[in-house]
Design an enzyme around this catalytic site. Structure first.
Site, PDB file in Angstrom:
ATOM      1  N   TYR A   1      -4.036 -20.040   4.667  1.00 22.47           N
ATOM      2  CA  TYR A   1      -5.151 -20.748   4.038  1.00 22.47           C
ATOM      3  C   TYR A   1      -5.640 -21.917   4.887  1.00 22.47           C
ATOM      4  O   TYR A   1      -6.513 -22.674   4.449  1.00 22.47           O
ATOM      5  CB  TYR A   1      -4.732 -21.298   2.669  1.00 22.47           C
ATOM      6  CG  TYR A   1      -4.667 -20.259   1.571  1.00 22.47           C
ATOM      7  CD1 TYR A   1      -3.690 -19.273   1.582  1.00 22.47           C
ATOM      8  CD2 TYR A   1      -5.561 -20.273   0.513  1.00 22.47           C
ATOM      9  CE1 TYR A   1      -3.612 -18.333   0.567  1.00 22.47           C
ATOM     10  CE2 TYR A   1      -5.492 -19.334  -0.508  1.00 22.47           C
ATOM     11  CZ  TYR A   1      -4.514 -18.374  -0.470  1.00 22.47           C
ATOM     12  OH  TYR A   1      -4.441 -17.441  -1.473  1.00 22.47           O
TER      13      TYR A   1
ATOM     14  N   LYS B   1       8.956 -13.821   5.021  1.00 24.97           N
ATOM     15  CA  LYS B   1       9.010 -12.558   5.756  1.00 24.97           C
ATOM     16  C   LYS B   1       9.515 -12.889   7.164  1.00 24.97           C
ATOM     17  O   LYS B   1       8.920 -12.531   8.180  1.00 24.97           O
ATOM     18  CB  LYS B   1       7.610 -11.911   5.782  1.00 24.97           C
ATOM     19  CG  LYS B   1       7.565 -10.522   6.368  1.00 24.97           C
ATOM     20  CD  LYS B   1       8.124  -9.438   5.454  1.00 24.97           C
ATOM     21  CE  LYS B   1       8.201  -8.112   6.179  1.00 24.97           C
ATOM     22  NZ  LYS B   1       8.735  -7.029   5.345  1.00 24.97           N
TER      23      LYS B   1
ATOM     24  N   ASP C   1       8.315  -8.611   0.312  1.00 19.67           N
ATOM     25  CA  ASP C   1       8.191  -7.238  -0.190  1.00 19.67           C
ATOM     26  C   ASP C   1       9.338  -6.888  -1.136  1.00 19.67           C
ATOM     27  O   ASP C   1       9.130  -6.443  -2.272  1.00 19.67           O
ATOM     28  CB  ASP C   1       8.087  -6.237   0.971  1.00 19.67           C
ATOM     29  CG  ASP C   1       9.174  -6.431   2.017  1.00 19.67           C
ATOM     30  OD1 ASP C   1       9.852  -7.477   2.005  1.00 19.67           O
ATOM     31  OD2 ASP C   1       9.355  -5.524   2.858  1.00 19.67           O
TER      32      ASP C   1
ATOM     33  N   ASP D   1       0.955 -17.289  -3.600  1.00 22.91           N
ATOM     34  CA  ASP D   1      -0.207 -16.778  -4.324  1.00 22.91           C
ATOM     35  C   ASP D   1       0.135 -15.418  -4.935  1.00 22.91           C
ATOM     36  O   ASP D   1      -0.133 -15.156  -6.112  1.00 22.91           O
ATOM     37  CB  ASP D   1      -1.377 -16.656  -3.331  1.00 22.91           C
ATOM     38  CG  ASP D   1      -2.642 -16.145  -3.981  1.00 22.91           C
ATOM     39  OD1 ASP D   1      -2.961 -16.605  -5.088  1.00 22.91           O
ATOM     40  OD2 ASP D   1      -3.313 -15.283  -3.364  1.00 22.91           O
TER      41      ASP D   1
END
Ligand code: IPM
Ligand code: MG
Length: 372
Positions: free
Chosen positions: A141, A211, A244, A268
């Site tokens: 962002y 991640k 994930d 988010d």
């Protein structure tokens, strides 16, 4: 208790309707406050080329808190096409006002509590109580993006990314780049906010979502910082998971999780997932919190197709108002308000369409107000 100054920012679509509902409840609580209306949203983009005008920024500089409804966001080209004729072709670029607000006022904590209230027919499972802490100012962002990649950057990238060669053969308008930027400072302060919350409310575990196995520089740093901060809280368990896998495990066993903390984009994503487990759009509430200012909002969007119908569930916004009361130090009023919401949900007499009922937005607000 002093008189609170609150900016009131309805925004687009159903934003005004859900804020109206929240106001019914705040007025019934006799909150000692001055509410100041502020302009924000699509209408101001079209007319003035800025959805978050300077006068609204100035307003926010002088208040204790703000309630924000919702904003319609569109991709850059669609947004440009809706500008009033005299503003077209001037190179104005639409940027989400809420993202700008978070950055401009350094509202670095996005706190999204997701609680399953008893009797809510939309609960995925009973007794879910997850607290999501989302970094709110940087990451993907950050706003550093290239629709057309400058030559210099393309050259540098083609040297750096040998196995992935498109930069060498593609013309600059055939690819785009969005930069993920994370700082130690912001990573540290969001992780600390999550641990402080865990400490205050005797929560047992903080799970870091990332991640880092693939996005090694930025997420790797986030995880490393989290491990450092966790040492200051020996009574709270530190756990971590890839984004994930986290989505899978959250659905499989939400009770394994407690407080979650993540960089902006993963936050988010998981906050929507967690909100859905406790009733979805009508129940997800959000606090954008900095050191001086905090802005509270429902997590849902402006739902243009329902605008004007007074149909949507205002509980998310009413719960956002409850979060605002806590921020303002009005803890007693916050508790009373949450209790009223719990009772209304449990009784099940007043339910909006998403809950399978026919009640309208303001019916729900009056039902909550009646319990206060
Ligand atoms: C949210 C929303 C916003 C975001 C959009 C409207 C820019 O999805 O608050 O979660 O991505 O942060
Ligand atoms: Mg979102």
């Amino acid at each position: 208790m002093k008189r609170h100054k609150i900016a009131w920012l309805p925004g687009d679509g159903i934003g005004g309707e859900v804020l109206e509902a929240a106001r019914i409840v705040l007025d019934k609580l006799n909150l000692n406050a001055e509410y100041i209306d502020g302009d924000i949203g699509w209408e101001f983009w079209r007319k003035e080329g800025d959805p978050f005008p300077q006068r609204t920024i100035d307003l926010l500089k002088g208040v204790d808190a703000a309630m924000f409804g919702a904003i319609t966001s569109k991709p850059v080209k669609a947004a440009e096409s809706e500008l009033s004729p005299e503003l077209k072709g001037k190179g104005l670029i639409y940027r989400s006002p809420i993202v700008r607000m978070r950055q401009l006022f350094d509202l670095y904590i996005c706190f999204r509590p997701c609680k399953a209230y008893e009797g809510n027919p939309l609960n995925y499972k009973e007794n879910i109580d997850l607290a999501v802490f989302r970094e709110n100012t940087e990451d993907l962002y950050a706003g550093v993006e290239f629709n057309t990649v400058p030559d210099e950057l393309a050259k540098t990238l083609s040297k750096l990314s040998k196995p992935f060669a498109p930069f060498q053969s593609l013309s600059p308008d055939q690819y785009a780049i969005s930069v993920k930027i994370n700082t130690r400072k912001s990573s540290e302060r969001i992780v600390r906010a999550a641990f402080e919350f865990a400490k205050k409310f005797r929560r047992k575990k903080v799970t870091v979502v990332h991640k880092a196995n693939v996005v090694r520089a930025t997420d790797g740093m986030f995880l490393e910082v989290a491990r450092e901060v966790a040492k200051e809280y020996p009574d709270i368990q530190l756990d971590d998971a890839n984004i994930d896998a986290m989505c899978m495990w959250l659905l499989k066993n939400p009770y394994n999780y407690d407080v979650l903390v993540a960089p902006n984009l993963y936050g988010d994503i998981i906050s929507d997932l967690c909100a859905q487990m406790v009733g979805g759009l009508g129940f997800g509430c959000s606090g954008n919190i900095g050191d001086k200012l905090a802005v509270f909002e429902p997590t849902h969007g402006s739902a243009p197709k329902y605008a004007g119908q007074y149909k949507v569930n205002p509980i998310a916004t009413i719960l956002a108002a409850k979060m605002m009361l806590e921020w303002l130090g009005e803890t007693e009023k916050a508790e009373v308000l949450e209790k009223a919401v719990k009772e209304v949900v449990k009784e099940g007499k007043v339910r909006t369409y998403d809950m399978g009922g026919q009640s309208k937005t303001l019916d729900m607000a009056h039902a909550v107000a009646a319990k206060l």
